[in-house]
Design an enzyme around this catalytic site. Sequence first.
Site, mmCIF file in Angstrom:
data_model
loop_
_atom_site.group_PDB
_atom_site.id
_atom_site.type_symbol
_atom_site.label_atom_id
_atom_site.label_comp_id
_atom_site.label_asym_id
_atom_site.label_seq_id
_atom_site.Cartn_x
_atom_site.Cartn_y
_atom_site.Cartn_z
ATOM 1 N N ALA A 199 59.384 -50.666 1.125
ATOM 2 C CA ALA A 199 59.300 -49.329 0.233
ATOM 3 C C ALA A 199 57.929 -48.646 -0.161
ATOM 4 O O ALA A 199 58.135 -47.612 0.143
ATOM 5 C CB ALA A 199 59.640 -49.230 -0.834
ATOM 6 N N ALA B 257 60.474 -58.756 0.118
ATOM 7 C CA ALA B 257 59.567 -58.047 1.160
ATOM 8 C C ALA B 257 59.570 -56.717 1.404
ATOM 9 O O ALA B 257 58.839 -56.166 1.381
ATOM 10 C CB ALA B 257 59.976 -58.823 2.308
ATOM 11 N N LYS B 258 60.681 -56.436 0.749
ATOM 12 C CA LYS B 258 61.606 -55.172 0.676
ATOM 13 C C LYS B 258 59.826 -53.985 0.159
ATOM 14 O O LYS B 258 60.661 -53.014 0.278
ATOM 15 C CB LYS B 258 62.910 -55.098 0.698
ATOM 16 C CG LYS B 258 63.910 -55.374 1.400
ATOM 17 C CD LYS B 258 63.860 -54.604 2.739
ATOM 18 C CE LYS B 258 64.675 -55.353 3.283
ATOM 19 N NZ LYS B 258 64.776 -54.176 4.812
ATOM 20 N N ASP B 259 59.707 -54.997 -1.144
ATOM 21 C CA ASP B 259 58.593 -54.199 -1.654
ATOM 22 C C ASP B 259 57.440 -53.300 -0.471
ATOM 23 O O ASP B 259 57.176 -52.525 -0.627
ATOM 24 C CB ASP B 259 57.788 -54.517 -2.530
ATOM 25 C CG ASP B 259 58.275 -55.616 -4.077
ATOM 26 O OD1 ASP B 259 59.844 -54.881 -3.989
ATOM 27 O OD2 ASP B 259 57.869 -55.766 -4.572
#
Length: 380
Positions: A87, A82-84
Amino acid sequence: MLSSKGIIGLIVLYFVADYSLKYLRKRSKDFESNTTESSRNIIDGVEGLIGNTPLVRIKSLSDATGCDILAKAEMTNPGGSAKDRVALAIINAAEAQGLLTKKGDMVFEGTSGSTGISLAMICRLKGYIAHICLPDDTTQEKVDLLEHLGAVVEKVPPAGIVDPRQYVNIARSRAESSSAVFADQFENEANWTAHYNHTGPEIYTQTNGRLDVFLTGAGTGGTISGVARYLKPLIPSLKVVLADPPGSGLYNKVKNGVMFDIAEREGTRRRHQIDTIIEGIGINRVTANFEAGRQLIDDAVRVTDNQALQMANYLVQNDGLFIGSSTAVNCVAVAAYAKKIGPGHTIVTVLCDSGTRHLSKFWKAVPTGPPLSLDEILNI
Ligand code: PMP
């Protein structure tokens, strides 16, 4: 000579054949136009692959609890978590503020987790340079991945968060001294708003707004806050539940309003206060991203390392689902909460990342024998 019945039969046959022919021609025309349409349905660049992740029903947990256990498959993002989303939102916000203007501009972050990988990927595709500070005991696998994605990796000795030589503090001071962007995932509000703008609405649409519980762990707190802030006003009966690993103070913050973990009682403090195999969730301070949704969290469930390890074995053997450590915590907590509220409910959780990110630590400790039953795992 044909009888009148034969003539009628021939006429019927003619019409049937004519209709079939027209139908087939229409089908093939539709097919052609659909093909043209779908060939236009092309995703423009890797950033287009971020988000809109599937919501998958976990069969074993659903069957064992009588609830619909649904999981947002965040590991299907191109950077694997989910960090996409986060970011991309952080970089877009920095661009909008005029902080990133040209190729080669730098983005600093202190992270040994998924955020570094996502930032490195997004910086690469936009032409910026990610500079990632991390503790020097981070696995070589992760360092290699970051470097292959084009990040500058700076390893620093492990230090406490109040120490200026701690990796997040080093990243901040490097960014300040070079007037570059500090991604600051814990405090940057582009984090929870990414989940408010995307993850929350996706869950609402995928479930037609029919869910009783949203449950997940918190690292920065961005996911739980963003999703809670989007869903709660739309579904007032929704319960938002935190899954918390050992050593984290968030469980007590939610349950009793104070930040305290049993590992912190007098005489028991260790150098590495958070002594757990779980990565990515659990923290001992209230970040801006957690604070953004803290009041909306109704309940919390504590999960032990052993339960998470047994759950990883349970899901890979029953469902073929190969998960990372924070996902294992989510799944234990989801099962415990489903048992608590009883059958017939819909609970949504998050598959944060895949087990492939956790081969050298977590998966080395996962048992290999036949899995325990769900009740056995919950009662360890
Ligand atoms: N799982 C993994 C693997 C993570 O890296 C993170 C983020 N640190 C989380 C879960 C928690 O998400 P959040 O930061 O949104 O609380």
